[in-house]
Motif scaffolding. Structure first.
Motif, PDB file in Angstrom:
ATOM      1  N   GLN A  30       0.852  -1.397  -0.390  1.00  0.00           N
ATOM      2  CA  GLN A  30       0.119   0.197   0.065  1.00  0.00           C
ATOM      3  C   GLN A  30       0.948   1.155  -0.237  1.00  0.00           C
ATOM      4  N   ASN A  31       1.933   0.672   0.570  1.00  0.00           N
ATOM      5  CA  ASN A  31       2.684   2.192   0.582  1.00  0.00           C
ATOM      6  C   ASN A  31       3.705   2.591  -0.582  1.00  0.00           C
ATOM      7  N   LEU A  32       3.156   3.689  -1.066  1.00  0.00           N
ATOM      8  CA  LEU A  32       4.205   2.978  -2.119  1.00  0.00           C
ATOM      9  C   LEU A  32       5.859   3.915  -2.441  1.00  0.00           C
ATOM     10  N   SER A  33       5.396   4.769  -1.559  1.00  0.00           N
ATOM     11  CA  SER A  33       7.224   5.926  -0.999  1.00  0.00           C
ATOM     12  C   SER A  33       8.352   4.506  -0.639  1.00  0.00           C
ATOM     13  N   ILE A  34       7.871   3.233  -0.196  1.00  0.00           N
ATOM     14  CA  ILE A  34       8.989   2.809   0.616  1.00  0.00           C
ATOM     15  C   ILE A  34       9.076   1.572  -1.037  1.00  0.00           C
ATOM     16  N   PRO A  35      11.196   1.476  -1.180  1.00  0.00           N
ATOM     17  CA  PRO A  35      11.352   0.702  -1.937  1.00  0.00           C
ATOM     18  C   PRO A  35      11.147  -0.235  -2.034  1.00  0.00           C
ATOM     19  N   GLN A  36      10.643  -0.856  -3.182  1.00  0.00           N
ATOM     20  CA  GLN A  36      10.643  -2.245  -3.167  1.00  0.00           C
ATOM     21  C   GLN A  36      12.058  -3.000  -4.326  1.00  0.00           C
ATOM     22  N   ASP A  37      12.275  -4.152  -3.752  1.00  0.00           N
ATOM     23  CA  ASP A  37      12.911  -5.550  -4.553  1.00  0.00           C
ATOM     24  C   ASP A  37      12.366  -6.398  -3.810  1.00  0.00           C
ATOM     25  N   TRP A  38      11.385  -7.392  -4.235  1.00  0.00           N
ATOM     26  CA  TRP A  38      11.196  -8.457  -4.174  1.00  0.00           C
ATOM     27  C   TRP A  38      11.603  -9.554  -4.852  1.00  0.00           C
ATOM     28  N   ASN A  39      11.625 -10.596  -4.015  1.00  0.00           N
ATOM     29  CA  ASN A  39      13.459 -11.608  -4.603  1.00  0.00           C
ATOM     30  C   ASN A  39      12.482 -12.663  -3.646  1.00  0.00           C
ATOM     31  N   ALA A  65      14.016 -28.165   8.859  1.00  0.00           N
ATOM     32  CA  ALA A  65      12.641 -27.118   8.033  1.00  0.00           C
ATOM     33  C   ALA A  65      13.132 -26.220   6.659  1.00  0.00           C
ATOM     34  N   PRO A  66      13.027 -27.211   5.644  1.00  0.00           N
ATOM     35  CA  PRO A  66      13.612 -26.143   4.329  1.00  0.00           C
ATOM     36  C   PRO A  66      12.159 -25.360   4.579  1.00  0.00           C
ATOM     37  N   ALA A  67      12.917 -24.007   3.216  1.00  0.00           N
ATOM     38  CA  ALA A  67      11.899 -22.805   3.925  1.00  0.00           C
ATOM     39  C   ALA A  67      12.387 -21.630   2.972  1.00  0.00           C
ATOM     40  N   ALA A  68      11.289 -21.096   2.504  1.00  0.00           N
ATOM     41  CA  ALA A  68      10.402 -20.313   1.382  1.00  0.00           C
ATOM     42  C   ALA A  68      11.037 -19.535   1.591  1.00  0.00           C
ATOM     43  N   LEU A  69      11.520 -18.591   1.715  1.00  0.00           N
ATOM     44  CA  LEU A  69      11.812 -16.719   2.190  1.00  0.00           C
ATOM     45  C   LEU A  69      11.821 -15.707   0.643  1.00  0.00           C
ATOM     46  N   ARG A  70      10.179 -14.683   0.945  1.00  0.00           N
ATOM     47  CA  ARG A  70      10.031 -14.269   0.155  1.00  0.00           C
ATOM     48  C   ARG A  70      10.191 -12.684   0.425  1.00  0.00           C
ATOM     49  N   ILE A  71      11.468 -11.783   0.596  1.00  0.00           N
ATOM     50  CA  ILE A  71      11.839 -10.473   1.249  1.00  0.00           C
ATOM     51  C   ILE A  71      12.449  -9.759   0.011  1.00  0.00           C
ATOM     52  N   ASN A  72      11.478  -8.178   0.967  1.00  0.00           N
ATOM     53  CA  ASN A  72      12.101  -6.658   0.014  1.00  0.00           C
ATOM     54  C   ASN A  72      12.881  -6.468   0.110  1.00  0.00           C
ATOM     55  N   LEU A  73      14.241  -6.835  -0.161  1.00  0.00           N
ATOM     56  CA  LEU A  73      15.630  -6.544  -0.314  1.00  0.00           C
ATOM     57  C   LEU A  73      15.968  -5.167  -0.449  1.00  0.00           C
ATOM     58  N   ALA A  96       7.450  -6.469   5.656  1.00  0.00           N
ATOM     59  CA  ALA A  96       9.208  -6.840   4.823  1.00  0.00           C
ATOM     60  C   ALA A  96      10.087  -8.192   4.401  1.00  0.00           C
ATOM     61  N   GLY A  97       8.978  -9.299   5.196  1.00  0.00           N
ATOM     62  CA  GLY A  97       9.109 -10.718   4.112  1.00  0.00           C
ATOM     63  C   GLY A  97       8.309 -11.903   4.702  1.00  0.00           C
ATOM     64  N   ILE A  98       7.958 -12.528   3.871  1.00  0.00           N
ATOM     65  CA  ILE A  98       7.314 -14.093   4.666  1.00  0.00           C
ATOM     66  C   ILE A  98       8.264 -15.007   3.835  1.00  0.00           C
ATOM     67  N   VAL A  99       8.262 -16.241   5.533  1.00  0.00           N
ATOM     68  CA  VAL A  99       9.009 -17.286   6.166  1.00  0.00           C
ATOM     69  C   VAL A  99       8.366 -18.482   5.902  1.00  0.00           C
ATOM     70  N   THR A 100       7.629 -18.901   4.317  1.00  0.00           N
ATOM     71  CA  THR A 100       6.862 -20.094   4.780  1.00  0.00           C
ATOM     72  C   THR A 100       7.796 -21.308   5.042  1.00  0.00           C
ATOM     73  N   THR A 101       7.179 -21.945   6.000  1.00  0.00           N
ATOM     74  CA  THR A 101       8.129 -23.432   6.513  1.00  0.00           C
ATOM     75  C   THR A 101       7.443 -24.337   7.230  1.00  0.00           C
ATOM     76  N   ALA A 126       2.447 -20.295   7.108  1.00  0.00           N
ATOM     77  CA  ALA A 126       3.132 -18.998   6.250  1.00  0.00           C
ATOM     78  C   ALA A 126       2.810 -17.905   7.586  1.00  0.00           C
ATOM     79  N   ASN A 127       4.563 -17.241   7.161  1.00  0.00           N
ATOM     80  CA  ASN A 127       4.794 -16.185   8.630  1.00  0.00           C
ATOM     81  C   ASN A 127       4.731 -14.706   8.521  1.00  0.00           C
ATOM     82  N   TRP A 128       4.112 -13.650   8.309  1.00  0.00           N
ATOM     83  CA  TRP A 128       4.775 -12.696   7.410  1.00  0.00           C
ATOM     84  C   TRP A 128       5.053 -11.800   8.530  1.00  0.00           C
ATOM     85  N   HIS A 129       6.049 -11.182   8.090  1.00  0.00           N
ATOM     86  CA  HIS A 129       7.002 -10.243   9.000  1.00  0.00           C
ATOM     87  C   HIS A 129       6.503  -8.223   8.232  1.00  0.00           C
ATOM     88  N   PHE A 130       6.225  -6.805   9.834  1.00  0.00           N
ATOM     89  CA  PHE A 130       5.883  -6.141   9.195  1.00  0.00           C
ATOM     90  C   PHE A 130       6.375  -5.571   9.773  1.00  0.00           C
TER      91      PHE A 130
END
Length: 279
Positions: A31-40, A49-57, A113-118, A122-126
């Motif tokens: 929602q906040n478009l003033s925050i830089p974004q580079d999601w990977n 446990a294996p984990a998939a991390l989707r992070i705003n670098l 800030a990121g989503i960690v699935t493991t 699903a774990n959302w971090h704000f």
């Protein structure tokens, strides 16, 4: 990162290729478009446990933001998972729908800030400036969706969790960059398993460090294409080592991680690679 997140093994990466599309195809709405974004996305392990991390670098460029001092973790149990503890395709669609609703609740008062699935969750971090209200809204939303959840708030004015746990280490960051390049190669029909010349670049502060690294890479089958002093800005490494070796791109993670080790052992930096398309 230290201890908790470990660089994923090559064996685990191969097993993850079939599920990468579940994570890579999903840009994170903000929602906040003033925050830089580079999601990977990158894959790692948390404990066993294996984990998939989707992070705003891109947040590393601005962190910490003083007006967002609270860390909110919204954890939701997954109802349908595969053998890796990741959501099935059907469950992924349901999770993404819930994520969209959480993001609408976040507004401008909470930065994802990121989503960690493991391990089946699903774990959302704000990072938040109104954590109590956001946590209560998320709890209500997930209860209405008949989801089991656990929400925690902690003070983290330095954004330590993001910088020390979510943000990838040098090996994981290189794996992200490798995957970005490999994706383009795949799209162009490259046969990744076919050996081809691959060039690599390393930088060092002194000629002695460069020479020590050159001896180590030669023992691994690399040819030194170019080396020596170059003009650089002050405080930047000013000795460049360019290497080449015939190898398949399917080995690129292991090859680049090996070169990162050599660069670090000699007070240098690994700067990337390039190759040709093989069709």
């Amino acid at each position: 990162m230290v201890n908790r997140f470990q660089t994923t093994s090559k064996k685990h990466q191969r097993s993850s290729e079939k599920i990468q599309t579940l994570f890579f195809r999903r840009p994170h709405p903000m929602q906040n478009l003033s925050i830089p974004q580079d999601w990977n996305v990158y894959f790692s392990r948390i404990g066993d446990a294996p984990a998939a991390l989707r992070i705003n670098l891109a947040l590393i460029e601005v962190a910490p933001l003083a007006e967002y001092p609270q860390h909110v973790r919204v954890s939701m149990k997954l109802e349908q998972t595969n053998e890796h503890g990741f959501p099935t395709p059907e469950e992924s669609e349901a999770v993404y729908d819930i994520e969209d609703q959480i993001d609408r609740l976040a507004g401008n008062d909470n930065i994802p800030a990121g989503i960690v699935t493991t391990d089946g969750a699903a774990n959302w971090h704000f990072y938040s400036r109104d954590a109590e209200a956001f946590a209560q809204a998320c709890r209500t939303l997930l209860t209405q969706n008949d989801r089991v959840c656990d929400i925690k708030i902690s003070e983290d004015a330095e954004w330590s969790f993001y910088q020390e746990f979510l943000y990838p280490d040098s090996y994981e960051l290189q794996a992200i960059r490798n995957e970005q390049v490999l994706r383009r190669f795949r799209q162009d029909g490259d046969r990744l398993e076919q050996p081809r010349p691959i060039d690599h670049w390393l930088f060092f502060h002194t000629e002695a460090d460069l020479n020590a690294a050159a001896a180590k890479v030669a023992a691994l089958g690399y040819t030194v294409s170019d080396s020596g002093r170059i003009e650089q800005e002050e405080d930047h490494p000013s000795y460049r080592l360019q290497l080449s070796k015939n190898a398949p791109l399917t080995d690129i993670d292991n090859d680049t991680w090996e070169l990162i080790d050599i660069a670090h052992e000699n007070n240098g930096d690994y700067d990337g690679w390039g190759s040709i398309l093989v069709q």
